[in-house]
Design an enzyme around this catalytic site. Structure first.
Site, short mmCIF file in Angstrom:
data_model
loop_
_atom_site.label_atom_id
_atom_site.label_comp_id
_atom_site.label_asym_id
_atom_site.label_seq_id
_atom_site.Cartn_x
_atom_site.Cartn_y
_atom_site.Cartn_z
N LYS A 45 0.87 -1.13 -0.04
CA LYS A 45 0.01 0.06 0.14
C LYS A 45 0.90 1.35 -0.11
CE LYS A 45 -1.28 2.14 2.85
NZ LYS A 45 -0.79 3.59 3.40
N THR A 62 2.05 5.86 4.24
CA THR A 62 3.17 4.90 4.77
C THR A 62 3.17 3.88 3.57
OG1 THR A 62 2.83 5.28 6.99
CG2 THR A 62 3.67 3.19 6.27
N ASN A 118 -3.84 16.71 0.43
CA ASN A 118 -2.96 16.87 1.47
C ASN A 118 -3.27 18.03 2.22
OD1 ASN A 118 -1.29 14.55 1.77
ND2 ASN A 118 -0.70 14.99 -0.22
#
Lengths: 415, 415
Positions: free
Chosen positions: A187, A198, A410
């Site tokens: 992922k 991450t 973001n």
């Protein structure tokens, strides 16, 4: 598996089905247990039917998620039997994180009837928020019930955060006279978003291999795969790549370097490069995959550094988003790469399924058709070829373009 | 000058008027001579009325613009008398660039009646396109005619590219019993856009100072000013900071360290930090200035590195754009800074003219009001205070948020 980009290793490595469940000895499951606010899957389990050889690499960030510390201890003996991973909360910079990670291992061990020191634990999601044990108490027994050879898809889905799709692969190869398999899931989206992304990758294989050789193969492979991708240059606190080897293929154990180790390493490289490309392609807000291939560099490390510098440049990424063959930005990014090399005689080409255009020769502008360049850059996979003309080593790196959506995702992620 | 952010140096440094023409011995001019396609100004000249002490620092990029090589040679003896700078074309990676830069020096020298080896030459704009001498042939005599004490504004305008405004400052201080002045101008927008930006800064002073001490003051100052800003991490091929000292103030020459050198250095630091903040504030697409102040670091270099890492994080920059107090991204960026330090006991506050909010204590989440945080982050200057709690050194770095406009500007700049 994307056959277009198979590595040319000289070994026969074939596509297989089933992701992390493709190798003998592994089952998996993925469920929703309420860690995420919405009802999407957030807890994954990969279970071995025997104690496996295990190896891992971790983030270089000095701020490390609590699960990494626990996993590092549990895997120190080169053995592990299961992977438990949640998404939705990184269990990092949060109170009581290490205790919680250990409790999750204990619950998993209890459900599977194994030792808690043989569990790999991993988390991804928001930093700094306390993670409760409650969802795990309810979820882990349910995961155990759901384990099966068909569970790879659900597991690959349960580890995602802002990713837009699952990343999964399986391959088949011959080692020690036996057919072996290797499966992987990962992922993103990117390495690289420390809050909700991450980079995580879990790989399984039924090849029999010693923990030492397994670690050696993994450490070498990440240099040319997971460490060569970037979405935004932000190295997460929770990055982790783990491989488990069940030995169920029945091959004579790989304990030293040689042909069997080489074919194993080739399979691992193929799985890792595939997953790396998928991670870069699905970077936050990405509309295009950017590959930079650096050839004829003075040494391998330099080729890696230069290619990674190019795909990490925000300016180049924005130019590719705008389909602008702005090669000056490629030269500039090469120029600020650390190391001692010449920038006098560099060639740059841009290439895609729609053709190839030469934009720079001997570090100078080369006349080209802007129309042709725009056509080449309109594809969704762009390859930037850099010939350094000062050696014989090469390396690739993978990134994505910088789009309005990266800013949107973001800019208001938590709200 | 922005008095709100005056450095507390213990010396009296007062604001003055006139930019680079504020010090005695300097005149300037700026005109349009057709290097840019539109009719905006693109050629600037600063002329000293005597040979000046000179010092410079240059980009660390291995790909360097041709003007940098010529300037480096001309300034090697510590002396120069004029600065000629064009915008609209970087004269980098283009055929015949060095010859052209030398011809520009010769034309400037001829117009001013000085030696061509005493001319500083500089260019900013697109990489890889050939620059013609024709506009200079026509423009330089016209520039010479226009030289005057009022010319600082035009000169500061003529070096801009994607910048949205001039950056200019002047200060006054006492050294060697005389009133001395210092003026500066700069362009961005960022350090940092190798195609149409590049960080350039030209500073003048009438203080009398030896070339050695001038270089020492400049080299020290850039570490805490120009080297501590970032818009997108892309270090240009043409970055240059140059200072000329005419000696016209009549102070006893500064030839060794001591009080006069300290006050001179303080003035230089004030000018440099002011221009650096202006460059960061006007970064491409920027809507907010971000300052990161790191305190109680084990050493100065570490404080600089950590603060720069924080303001360089795309993730943090996007969060600030979205006015989201995402402190996990601050911890993450601290954690991937190179060097040996502890991440166990870090405090983070966010501050602006609208208040201050504590978001992290001892590297853990600290409960705060999201409403209050949003109010603090709604200002156009955001200060992120990081207390490392492991020493006594501090440093600041300056950057800007990452907005949709950054992507727009860089996605289709050339087209």
């Amino acid at each position: 598996m994307n056959n277009e980009h198979k590595e040319n290793t000289g070994f026969e490595i074939k596509a297989a089905e089933g992701g992390v469940c493709a190798p003998k000895g592994f089952t998996a499951a993925g469920i929703s247990c309420g860690i995420k606010n919405n009802e999407s899957k957030d807890l994954a389990l990969i279970a071995g039917d025997c104690l496996c050889a295990a190896a891992a690499v971790y983030t270089s960030n000095k701020v490390k998620g609590a699960p990494l510390e626990v996993t590092r201890r549990n895997i120190a003996d080169g053995r592990a039997q299961a992977v438990i991973c949640n998404s939705g909360n990184a269990n990092t910079c949060a109170p009581g994180g290490e205790k919680l990670a250990e409790d999750v291992c204990a619950l998993t061990a209890e459900a599977l009837g194994i030792k808690k020191e043989d569990v790999v634990v991993s988390s991804t999601g928001v930093i700094g928020q306390e993670l409760s044990l409650e969802p795990f108490k309810e979820g882990i027994p349910r995961l155990k019930e759901g384990l099966g050879k068909e569970g790879g898809k659900d597991a690959a889905e349960a580890i995602l955060t802002t990713d837009t799709r699952r990343k999964s692969i399986a391959v088949e190869f011959n080692a020690g006279g036996k057919v072996c398999r290797m499966g992987g899931m990962a992922k993103g989206s990117g390495m690289i978003n420390p809050n909700m992304a991450t980079m995580l990758s879990f790989i399984t294989t039924d090849a029999d291999i010693s923990p030492q050789l397994l670690q050696r193969a993994l450490s070498e492979t990440v240099k040319d795969s997971f460490n060569q991708i970037s979405v935004d240059g932000d190295t997460s606190t929770n990055d982790m790549v783990v491989i488990l080897a069940s030995g169920r293929a029945g091959n004579s154990i790989i304990e030293k370097e040689g042909k069997d180790f080489d074919v194993f390493s080739s399979a691992l490289r193929e799985v890792s490069v595939f997953l790396s490309r998928e991670l870069a392609r699905d970077g936050e807000g990405a509309t295009k995959l950017i590959e930079c291939l650096v050839e004829n560099a003075p040494d391998r490390e330099m080729a890696r550094a230069v290619s990674k510098s190019v795909i990490s440049s925000d300016l180049l990424k924005a130019a590719v988003f705008g389909e602008d063959a702005n090669w000056g930005r490629v030269l500039c990014a090469i120029g600020y790469t650390e190391g001692d090399f010449s920038v006098e005689n560099i060639d740059v080409d841009m290439e895609s399924s729609r053709g190839r255009v030469t934009v720079c020769r001997e570090s100078r502008h080369k006349e080209y058709s802007e129309e042709k360049a725009a056509e080449v850059l309109s594809a969704d996979e762009i390859k930037i070829r850099v010939n350094m003309n000062q050696g014989s080593e090469s390396a690739s790196a993978w990134g994505c373009d910088l789009s309005y959506d990266y800013v949107r995702i973001n800019g208001d992620y938590r709200t």
